[in-house]
Scaffold this active site. Structure first.
Site, PDB file in Angstrom:
ATOM      1  N   TYR A  77       1.858  -6.302   0.520  1.00 56.60           N
ATOM      2  CA  TYR A  77       1.902  -5.491  -0.698  1.00 56.60           C
ATOM      3  C   TYR A  77       3.333  -5.319  -1.183  1.00 56.60           C
ATOM      4  CZ  TYR A  77      -2.945  -3.842  -0.349  1.00 56.60           C
ATOM      5  OH  TYR A  77      -4.302  -3.756  -0.323  1.00 56.60           O
ATOM      6  N   TYR A  86      -4.459  -8.608   6.225  1.00 54.42           N
ATOM      7  CA  TYR A  86      -3.204  -8.030   6.730  1.00 54.42           C
ATOM      8  C   TYR A  86      -3.464  -7.042   7.858  1.00 54.42           C
ATOM      9  CZ  TYR A  86      -4.241  -4.090   3.513  1.00 54.42           C
ATOM     10  OH  TYR A  86      -4.824  -3.059   2.840  1.00 54.42           O
ATOM     11  N   ARG A 114      -7.161  -5.840   8.083  1.00 50.99           N
ATOM     12  CA  ARG A 114      -8.064  -5.717   6.931  1.00 50.99           C
ATOM     13  C   ARG A 114      -8.539  -7.103   6.507  1.00 50.99           C
ATOM     14  NH1 ARG A 114      -8.578  -1.934   3.478  1.00 50.99           N
ATOM     15  NH2 ARG A 114     -10.721  -2.549   3.823  1.00 50.99           N
ATOM     16  N   HIS A 162      -9.156  -8.312   0.481  1.00 49.87           N
ATOM     17  CA  HIS A 162      -9.856  -7.380  -0.404  1.00 49.87           C
ATOM     18  C   HIS A 162      -9.023  -7.068  -1.631  1.00 49.87           C
ATOM     19  CE1 HIS A 162      -7.260  -4.813   2.058  1.00 49.87           C
ATOM     20  NE2 HIS A 162      -7.197  -4.024   1.009  1.00 49.87           N
ATOM     21  N   HIS A 216      -8.562  -3.777  -4.392  1.00 47.42           N
ATOM     22  CA  HIS A 216      -8.909  -2.380  -4.689  1.00 47.42           C
ATOM     23  C   HIS A 216      -9.278  -2.251  -6.169  1.00 47.42           C
ATOM     24  CE1 HIS A 216      -7.148  -0.681  -0.899  1.00 47.42           C
ATOM     25  NE2 HIS A 216      -6.447  -1.797  -0.955  1.00 47.42           N
TER      26      HIS A 216
END
Ligand SMILES: [Fe+3]
Lengths: 203, 248
Positions: free
Chosen positions: B114, B153, B163, B166, B168
């Protein structure tokens, strides 16, 4: 059966996670140049009627730690008790008062909204509700957005007759929704958990 | 068809199915331990304050707002990663499209990193990838955007949790009580089933609802795969007098 069972199930919620800022306040987390200003940062775009106030909300978890990575959205009526109606789909006219704000918490778990004090809105019982602001809180560790309200401590009489506040059986817990006036600023502490846990709603 | 009108019930939202959504306190996802309210929620039918909500017809979306491959590009070139189109329809529980509503989305880059100062994963940043975009649904409730497939990640939970890939999503609807944040997963990803955040949901059918389906028909040859992800917001009750044969 008075109301048919809905056809589809609501999409289940998932946590906003620790990087919620990327999607909801990109400029706040240095993703600049994509949008000019984070949505909901400014609620007032010109001359508006009513008393200008600041609302400051601090959020704490059950261990007393500030919820430094949370995001709060508010939705409220204007000073005359009206909600901003839908704009035409392709209109570019920004309402002078949007009624909606969104702020990311700082390291102290605090958010600040510059807004106007809302007027009274009629409630489901046909009586006027006390002035209030609807809140929606998301963060890492919150699996589904938390819904609550903020009321004003200088509206004791209206608060006493409020449809929603009176639904809270334990009168001491009503206090968890009532912001304290300090000059032109109203302050409210939200506790996600613990002795002073805020009343949250299933709306 | 005629029927009885329940006072105050007409046009109200269907109650949220709190067994379909994750519970607040889910020990497998440790961040909920101190952030889950312990009191039960106070049931409150929506009032006018929650049946209304912000609209964004006035928000002028930029031409690249729904293009994560280009909207943060520093040097005019594309973000790195497997190119894809994500699209879908926003509906309510009555299967009615939700037009002109804002959909925001955010994600890690192709390496799973991120763009955020608190990110702790050592995968490389892509200088041309911000990870944020937004759309307003069209008159039939459809949105679409272009992006790269996010990487899986690791995250600090029990020591070695990862995770699944995905994206959000944040969706508004037309009432503040419809407000929803969720995550989209990818069909066929085995990591879905070992994720503590996915596992906050009890019902496998609910998890399947978060899983985007590969759509070969809408895939752009030599350019981008397509995934479809429909989103369902809470629906409104209606009065029996309004009922039509085709349903409403
Ligand atoms: Fe994530």
């Amino acid at each position: 059966m008075l109301h048919p069972v809905p056809t589809l199930k609501e999409t289940p919620s998932q946590t906003a996670g620790p990087y919620v800022h990327i999607g909801m306040t990109p400029n706040f987390c240095d993703i600049t140049g994509v949008i000019a200003e984070d949505l909901g940062k400014t609620m007032i775009h010109g001359e508006v009627a009513g008393e200008r106030i600041d609302i400051v909300i601090r959020m704490f978890d059950g261990a007393g730690t500030p919820v430094f990575d949370g995001v709060v959205e508010i939705w409220q009526a204007d000073a005359s008790g009206n909600f901003v109606g839908p704009t035409a789909p392709n209109s570019n006219a920004v309402p002078t008062f949007t009624g909606w704000g969104r702020q990311p918490a700082n390291e102290q778990g605090e958010v600040r909204f510059e807004t106007v004090k809302p007027g009274r809105v009629v409630g489901p019982d046909g009586k006027l509700q006390a002035p209030h602001v609807s809140l929606w809180i998301v963060a890492r560790g919150i699996n589904i957005g938390l819904q609550t309200r903020l009321y004003f401590d200088d509206e004791a009489e209206a608060n006493g007759g409020d449809f929603v506040l009176n639904k809270i059986m334990d009168k001491r817990r009503r206090e968890t929704l009532i912001a304290k006036r300090d000059g032109s600023t109203y302050r409210l502490d939200i506790h996600l958990q613990g002795e002073k846990e805020t009343v949250f709603f299933d709306i | 068809m005629s029927g009885i009108i329940l006072p105050g019930a007409d046009g109200m939202l269907f109650q949220r199915d709190r067994d379909w959504h994750p519970k607040a306190d889910t020990p497998g996802y440790k961040s909920t331990t101190f952030r889950a309210p312990k009191h039960s929620l106070l049931a409150l039918g929506p009032t006018k304050s929650e049946m209304t909500g912000p609209t964004f017809g006035h928000e002028k979306l930029g031409p690249l707002d729904n293009d994560l491959i280009r909207n943060f590009s520093q040097d005019g070139t594309d973000a790195i990663g497997q190119r894809m189109i994500v699209y879908g329809q926003v509906l309510d529980e009555n299967a009615r499209p939700v037009p002109h509503t804002l959909v925001e989305y955010w994600q890690a880059n192709a390496g799973g990193r991120y763009r955020h100062k608190k990110e702790g994963y050592l995968a490389a940043l892509d200088p041309n990838f911000g990870g944020f975009g937004r759309s307003i649904t069209d008159e039939n409730g459809f949105y679409h955007f272009r992006t790269v497939k996010p990487g899986a990640y690791p995250w600090p939970n029990t020591g070695n949790d990862w995770r699944p890939a995905h994206i959000h999503f944040s969706v508004f609807g037309h009432a503040f009580a419809q407000r929803l944040i969720t995550q989209m997963y990818f069909e066929g990803d085995p990591m879905i089933w070992q994720c503590p955040i996915v596992a906050t949901i009890n019902d496998k059918a609910a998890i399947d609802q978060l899983t985007a389906k590969l759509d070969r028909l809408n895939t752009t040859p030599m350019d981008a795969l397509a995934y479809r992800f429909d989103i369902v917001l809470r629906g409104r009750r209606s009065t029996m007098f309004e009922n039509k044969l085709e349903g409403n």
